[in-house]
Design a protein around this motif. Structure first.
Motif, PDB file in Angstrom:
ATOM      1  N   GLY A 148       6.463   7.594   7.493  1.00 30.97           N
ATOM      2  CA  GLY A 148       7.644   8.139   6.828  1.00 30.97           C
ATOM      3  C   GLY A 148       8.234   7.181   5.807  1.00 30.97           C
ATOM      4  N   PHE A 149       9.563   7.066   5.794  1.00 29.80           N
ATOM      5  CA  PHE A 149      10.305   6.202   4.867  1.00 29.80           C
ATOM      6  C   PHE A 149       9.825   6.394   3.414  1.00 29.80           C
ATOM      7  N   PRO A 150       9.833   7.629   2.901  1.00 32.87           N
ATOM      8  CA  PRO A 150       9.261   7.865   1.571  1.00 32.87           C
ATOM      9  C   PRO A 150      10.048   7.261   0.420  1.00 32.87           C
ATOM     10  N   ASP A 151      11.326   6.907   0.667  1.00 31.06           N
ATOM     11  CA  ASP A 151      12.151   6.335  -0.395  1.00 31.06           C
ATOM     12  C   ASP A 151      12.693   4.977   0.030  1.00 31.06           C
ATOM     13  N   HIS A 152      11.892   4.240   0.785  1.00 32.39           N
ATOM     14  CA  HIS A 152      12.340   2.946   1.301  1.00 32.39           C
ATOM     15  C   HIS A 152      11.248   1.908   1.078  1.00 32.39           C
ATOM     16  N   GLY A 153      11.570   0.876   0.315  1.00 29.15           N
ATOM     17  CA  GLY A 153      10.646  -0.236   0.163  1.00 29.15           C
ATOM     18  C   GLY A 153       9.413   0.087  -0.661  1.00 29.15           C
ATOM     19  N   LEU A 154       8.496  -0.882  -0.680  1.00 33.79           N
ATOM     20  CA  LEU A 154       7.274  -0.794  -1.474  1.00 33.79           C
ATOM     21  C   LEU A 154       6.033  -0.558  -0.622  1.00 33.79           C
ATOM     22  N   PHE A 155       6.132  -0.809   0.693  1.00 32.40           N
ATOM     23  CA  PHE A 155       4.945  -0.744   1.557  1.00 32.40           C
ATOM     24  C   PHE A 155       5.280  -0.087   2.893  1.00 32.40           C
ATOM     25  N   ILE A 156       4.261   0.598   3.444  1.00 33.14           N
ATOM     26  CA  ILE A 156       4.244   1.079   4.819  1.00 33.14           C
ATOM     27  C   ILE A 156       3.077   0.369   5.502  1.00 33.14           C
ATOM     28  N   TYR A 157       3.278  -0.109   6.732  1.00 31.87           N
ATOM     29  CA  TYR A 157       2.261  -0.937   7.391  1.00 31.87           C
ATOM     30  C   TYR A 157       1.486  -0.143   8.446  1.00 31.87           C
ATOM     31  N   SER A 158       0.188  -0.361   8.463  1.00 26.30           N
ATOM     32  CA  SER A 158      -0.677   0.278   9.449  1.00 26.30           C
ATOM     33  C   SER A 158      -0.938  -0.679  10.612  1.00 26.30           C
ATOM     34  N   ALA A 159      -1.418  -0.121  11.714  1.00 29.35           N
ATOM     35  CA  ALA A 159      -1.845  -0.966  12.825  1.00 29.35           C
ATOM     36  C   ALA A 159      -2.989  -1.875  12.382  1.00 29.35           C
ATOM     37  N   ARG A 160      -3.888  -1.346  11.529  1.00 31.77           N
ATOM     38  CA  ARG A 160      -5.031  -2.132  11.065  1.00 31.77           C
ATOM     39  C   ARG A 160      -4.579  -3.357  10.273  1.00 31.77           C
ATOM     40  N   PHE A 161      -3.463  -3.236   9.559  1.00 30.10           N
ATOM     41  CA  PHE A 161      -2.935  -4.401   8.835  1.00 30.10           C
ATOM     42  C   PHE A 161      -2.759  -5.572   9.796  1.00 30.10           C
ATOM     43  N   PHE A 162      -2.158  -5.318  10.953  1.00 30.22           N
ATOM     44  CA  PHE A 162      -1.905  -6.395  11.913  1.00 30.22           C
ATOM     45  C   PHE A 162      -3.176  -6.805  12.642  1.00 30.22           C
ATOM     46  N   TRP A 163      -4.070  -5.868  12.920  1.00 31.69           N
ATOM     47  CA  TRP A 163      -5.351  -6.240  13.533  1.00 31.69           C
ATOM     48  C   TRP A 163      -6.104  -7.225  12.638  1.00 31.69           C
ATOM     49  N   ASP A 164      -6.173  -6.901  11.335  1.00 30.95           N
ATOM     50  CA  ASP A 164      -6.921  -7.763  10.409  1.00 30.95           C
ATOM     51  C   ASP A 164      -6.209  -9.097  10.187  1.00 30.95           C
ATOM     52  N   LEU A 165      -4.880  -9.063  10.158  1.00 28.13           N
ATOM     53  CA  LEU A 165      -4.108 -10.291  10.031  1.00 28.13           C
ATOM     54  C   LEU A 165      -4.390 -11.217  11.211  1.00 28.13           C
ATOM     55  N   PRO A 182      12.357  11.281  16.548  1.00 25.37           N
ATOM     56  CA  PRO A 182      11.780  12.616  16.798  1.00 25.37           C
ATOM     57  C   PRO A 182      12.280  13.700  15.849  1.00 25.37           C
ATOM     58  N   VAL A 183      13.324  13.394  15.078  1.00 24.59           N
ATOM     59  CA  VAL A 183      13.906  14.401  14.189  1.00 24.59           C
ATOM     60  C   VAL A 183      13.126  14.450  12.871  1.00 24.59           C
ATOM     61  N   PRO A 184      12.587  15.608  12.484  1.00 18.56           N
ATOM     62  CA  PRO A 184      11.877  15.702  11.201  1.00 18.56           C
ATOM     63  C   PRO A 184      12.856  15.834  10.039  1.00 18.56           C
ATOM     64  N   TYR A 185      12.484  15.253   8.911  1.00 21.49           N
ATOM     65  CA  TYR A 185      13.312  15.310   7.711  1.00 21.49           C
ATOM     66  C   TYR A 185      12.571  16.051   6.601  1.00 21.49           C
ATOM     67  N   ALA A 186      13.355  16.700   5.740  1.00 25.36           N
ATOM     68  CA  ALA A 186      12.807  17.197   4.482  1.00 25.36           C
ATOM     69  C   ALA A 186      12.760  16.041   3.496  1.00 25.36           C
ATOM     70  N   LEU A 187      11.845  16.100   2.542  1.00 27.23           N
ATOM     71  CA  LEU A 187      11.761  15.036   1.546  1.00 27.23           C
ATOM     72  C   LEU A 187      13.057  14.928   0.747  1.00 27.23           C
ATOM     73  N   PRO A 188      13.489  13.714   0.423  1.00 27.69           N
ATOM     74  CA  PRO A 188      14.679  13.551  -0.414  1.00 27.69           C
ATOM     75  C   PRO A 188      14.490  14.218  -1.771  1.00 27.69           C
ATOM     76  N   GLU A 189      15.595  14.624  -2.363  1.00 32.35           N
ATOM     77  CA  GLU A 189      15.540  15.352  -3.628  1.00 32.35           C
ATOM     78  C   GLU A 189      14.926  14.513  -4.740  1.00 32.35           C
ATOM     79  N   TYR A 207       8.715  15.236   7.414  1.00 28.59           N
ATOM     80  CA  TYR A 207       8.131  13.979   7.850  1.00 28.59           C
ATOM     81  C   TYR A 207       8.988  13.369   8.946  1.00 28.59           C
ATOM     82  N   HIS A 208       8.400  12.424   9.680  1.00 30.06           N
ATOM     83  CA  HIS A 208       9.113  11.651  10.692  1.00 30.06           C
ATOM     84  C   HIS A 208       9.100  10.184  10.278  1.00 30.06           C
TER      85      HIS A 208
END
Length: 270
Positions: A148-165, A182-189, A207-208
């Protein structure tokens, strides 16, 4: 993201398993505030666990967006934080480019990254800073966007990011967890307005938000290695990869002289 009840609970869990018995010094990547106004008991439990009487005024001050510095120093931790704006007495660094100052190099038992690195474009440098701040045997605690977090920051982190790190830097994976809303959101305008949407697919998209919590342990004194994601988790790069010196020449122009000499000494004694 700030310091919320989930992080305080994680502290208590790790203290109860004696993982954090030797943690006496903490540095945060970002000058964090505490967000526990609806979870004051988490602050009380944290203070009690570290032998401090949970005075009502103190609990209220900390829980209602008090500085994390106050919480950690109250229980006896040596505390520091890094932030571009110097907030809460932070060490001022540009995490895109600056190296760790010599007097902070490998000085901390715990480095906390509570929703900061996703705002930094130069991911290599900011994770190298975290690595260089941490003592061998010390811990790195990350709480970062996972879904989620479509309008927050520059990156979203995957589990694989930490595995490889962990794989390339010989980190131990102490704990990984996911905290999802658990609450779904509509995309920001403003997101909707950025896309051509002739079939109205974006308009109805939900999205969640979810965050990933990763507690890692630094095993050795070694140069930071920038991972490359491999499709085969068992693949091992050639011996020349991952020595920590591959970017030395191109990074040389921005390294402090002390950093250059330290790396050269390691090359000569390897």
């Amino acid at each position: 993201m700030g310091l919320g009840p989930q992080i305080l609970k994680t502290f208590l869990d790790l203290k109860n398993t004696k993982s954090f018995d030797n943690v006496k010094s903490v540095i945060e990547i970002g000058s964090t505030d505490v967000f526990c106004e609806q979870h004051e008991s988490a602050v009380e439990d944290f203070l009690k666990a570290f032998g401090v009487n949970p005075d009502r005024h103190l609990v209220d001050t900390v829980a209602r967006q008090g500085p994390a510095r106050l919480l950690f120093e109250t229980v006896g931790f040596k505390y520091c934080c890094i932030d571009f704006d110097g907030h809460h007495g932070a060490l001022q660094m540009d995490l895109n480019w600056d190296s760790v100052p010599p007097d902070h190099f490998q000085k901390y038992d715990l480095v906390m990254n509570l929703g900061t690195t996703e705002h930094v474009m130069n991911q290599f440098n900011v994770f190298k800073v975290i690595h260089d701040l941490t003592k061998p045997g010390g811990y790195m605690l990350h709480e970062l966007p996972f879904l989620g977090f479509p309008d927050h920051g520059l990156f979203i982190y995957s589990a694989r990011f930490f595995w490889d790190l962990c794989r390339e830097n010989n980190y131990g994976q102490v704990r990984m967890d996911i905290e999802a809303n658990p609450v779904p959101y509509a995309l920001p305008e403003n997101i909707k307005a950025s896309f051509v949407d002739p079939y109205s697919r974006v308009q109805d998209l939900k999205y969640h938000d979810a965050g990933i919590l990763a507690v890692l342990k630094k095993a050795k004194d070694r140069e930071f290695v920038c991972p490359v994601d491999m499709s085969d988790a068992n693949y091992r790069p050639p011996a020349s990869y991952g020595s920590g010196y591959g970017n030395f020449l191109e990074e040389c122009s921005r390294l402090r002289l002390s950093d250059k000499l330290r790396i050269i000494r390691k090359i000569l004694t390897a």
